[in-house]
Write a protein that holds these residues in place. Structure first.
Motif, short mmCIF file in Angstrom:
data_model
loop_
_atom_site.label_atom_id
_atom_site.label_comp_id
_atom_site.label_asym_id
_atom_site.label_seq_id
_atom_site.Cartn_x
_atom_site.Cartn_y
_atom_site.Cartn_z
N ALA A 1 -34.56 -17.64 15.88
CA ALA A 1 -33.25 -17.90 15.28
C ALA A 1 -33.18 -19.33 14.75
O ALA A 1 -32.61 -19.57 13.68
CB ALA A 1 -32.14 -17.65 16.29
N LEU A 2 -33.73 -20.28 15.48
CA LEU A 2 -33.74 -21.67 15.00
C LEU A 2 -34.59 -21.81 13.75
O LEU A 2 -34.23 -22.55 12.83
CB LEU A 2 -34.23 -22.62 16.09
CG LEU A 2 -33.27 -22.89 17.23
CD1 LEU A 2 -33.88 -23.88 18.21
CD2 LEU A 2 -31.92 -23.39 16.74
N ARG A 3 -35.71 -21.11 13.69
CA ARG A 3 -36.53 -21.15 12.46
C ARG A 3 -35.75 -20.56 11.29
O ARG A 3 -35.77 -21.10 10.18
CB ARG A 3 -37.84 -20.39 12.67
CG ARG A 3 -38.85 -21.17 13.50
CD ARG A 3 -40.24 -20.53 13.47
NE ARG A 3 -40.27 -19.13 13.85
CZ ARG A 3 -40.32 -18.68 15.10
NH1 ARG A 3 -40.38 -19.54 16.10
NH2 ARG A 3 -40.35 -17.40 15.36
N GLY A 4 -35.06 -19.45 11.51
CA GLY A 4 -34.24 -18.85 10.46
C GLY A 4 -33.12 -19.77 10.02
O GLY A 4 -32.84 -19.91 8.82
N LEU A 5 -32.50 -20.43 10.97
CA LEU A 5 -31.45 -21.40 10.66
C LEU A 5 -32.01 -22.53 9.80
O LEU A 5 -31.42 -22.90 8.78
CB LEU A 5 -30.88 -21.98 11.96
CG LEU A 5 -29.95 -23.17 11.81
CD1 LEU A 5 -28.61 -22.72 11.25
CD2 LEU A 5 -29.76 -23.85 13.15
N ALA A 6 -33.16 -23.04 10.18
CA ALA A 6 -33.77 -24.14 9.43
C ALA A 6 -34.06 -23.72 8.00
O ALA A 6 -33.83 -24.49 7.06
CB ALA A 6 -35.05 -24.60 10.12
N GLU A 7 -34.53 -22.51 7.81
CA GLU A 7 -34.81 -22.02 6.45
C GLU A 7 -33.54 -21.92 5.61
O GLU A 7 -33.56 -22.20 4.42
CB GLU A 7 -35.49 -20.65 6.51
CG GLU A 7 -36.90 -20.72 7.04
CD GLU A 7 -37.49 -19.33 7.31
OE1 GLU A 7 -36.88 -18.31 6.90
OE2 GLU A 7 -38.56 -19.27 7.93
N ARG A 8 -32.42 -21.55 6.23
CA ARG A 8 -31.16 -21.42 5.50
C ARG A 8 -30.52 -22.77 5.21
O ARG A 8 -29.89 -22.96 4.19
CB ARG A 8 -30.15 -20.60 6.32
CG ARG A 8 -30.37 -19.14 6.32
CD ARG A 8 -29.18 -18.38 6.91
NE ARG A 8 -28.58 -18.93 8.11
CZ ARG A 8 -29.06 -18.77 9.35
NH1 ARG A 8 -30.17 -18.10 9.54
NH2 ARG A 8 -28.43 -19.28 10.38
N VAL A 9 -30.63 -23.70 6.14
CA VAL A 9 -29.85 -24.92 6.08
C VAL A 9 -30.56 -26.06 5.35
O VAL A 9 -29.91 -26.87 4.71
CB VAL A 9 -29.44 -25.35 7.52
CG1 VAL A 9 -28.79 -26.69 7.53
CG2 VAL A 9 -28.51 -24.30 8.12
N THR A 10 -31.85 -26.15 5.45
CA THR A 10 -32.54 -27.27 4.83
C THR A 10 -33.89 -26.83 4.28
O THR A 10 -34.61 -26.09 4.93
CB THR A 10 -32.74 -28.43 5.83
OG1 THR A 10 -33.37 -29.52 5.17
CG2 THR A 10 -33.53 -28.03 7.04
N PRO A 11 -34.23 -27.29 3.09
CA PRO A 11 -35.50 -26.89 2.51
C PRO A 11 -36.69 -27.66 3.08
O PRO A 11 -37.82 -27.34 2.80
CB PRO A 11 -35.33 -27.21 1.02
CG PRO A 11 -34.33 -28.32 1.00
CD PRO A 11 -33.41 -28.07 2.17
#
Length: 179
Positions: A125-135
């Motif tokens: 979930a944190l990896r998915g969040l990182a992909e959505r929030v910051t490039p």
């Protein structure tokens, strides 16, 4: 979307189960994992001690169910986040006592191979969040988010402080989108 339970007995059972999970978190927040017992959770929930074992096969089952419930809730909340500001607000809105209890459960999962899937779900979930929030710097963002939640559990954290750390960790610059 949560399943709607139309059968009255099943609905009351689901409500009682929810009350027991909430009571478990309160006991952990106050007394730690070592403080969990059938009687303490029942007393906290205001129900007979037999109600705990009716809904959970053992105290361990109660703890594992509480861990999964907490993880499910956070994963849903993380899925809804699309900006650093939204993430900062989520972290800052977490109550300190609840976070302490949730960290106890997370550390339990980190120690036990049979609960590794919960840790893996969180990491994904944190990896998915990182992909959505910051490039960029998603690996750093995941580590920082875990650290911010720990800081919020230990000493509290306000939204502006969390946002400043998130911006610094991701290399966000004034004028860029997704603050």
């Amino acid at each position: 979307m949560p399943e709607t339970i139309t059968d009255g007995r099943r609905r009351r059972g689901a409500t009682r189960r929810r009350e027991l999970l909430d009571a478990t978190l309160r006991v952990i927040a106050r007394d730690g994992l070592a403080g969990i017992s059938q009687r303490r959770v029942a007393d906290e929930a205001g129900v007979p001690a037999s109600a705990v074992m009716y809904h959970f096969a053992s105290v361990d089952d109660l703890l594992v169910s509480t861990l999964r419930e907490v993880n499910d809730r956070y994963l849903a909340e993380l899925e809804a986040v699309s900006t650093l500001g939204g993430l900062a607000a989520l972290i800052a809105s977490s109550g300190r006592a609840a976070l302490v209890a949730e960290y106890d459960l997370f550390l339990l999962a980190a120690r036990r191979d049979d609960l590794r899937t919960e840790v893996d779900r969180w990491d994904a979930a944190l990896r998915g969040l990182a992909e959505r929030v910051t490039p960029r710097r998603g690996d750093v963002l995941a580590a920082v988010v875990n650290g911010l939640w720990l800081q919020a559990a230990v000493s509290g954290l306000d939204e502006s402080g969390a946002l400043a750390v998130l911006r610094g960790a991701t290399g966000w610059r004034q004028g860029e989108s997704n603050p």
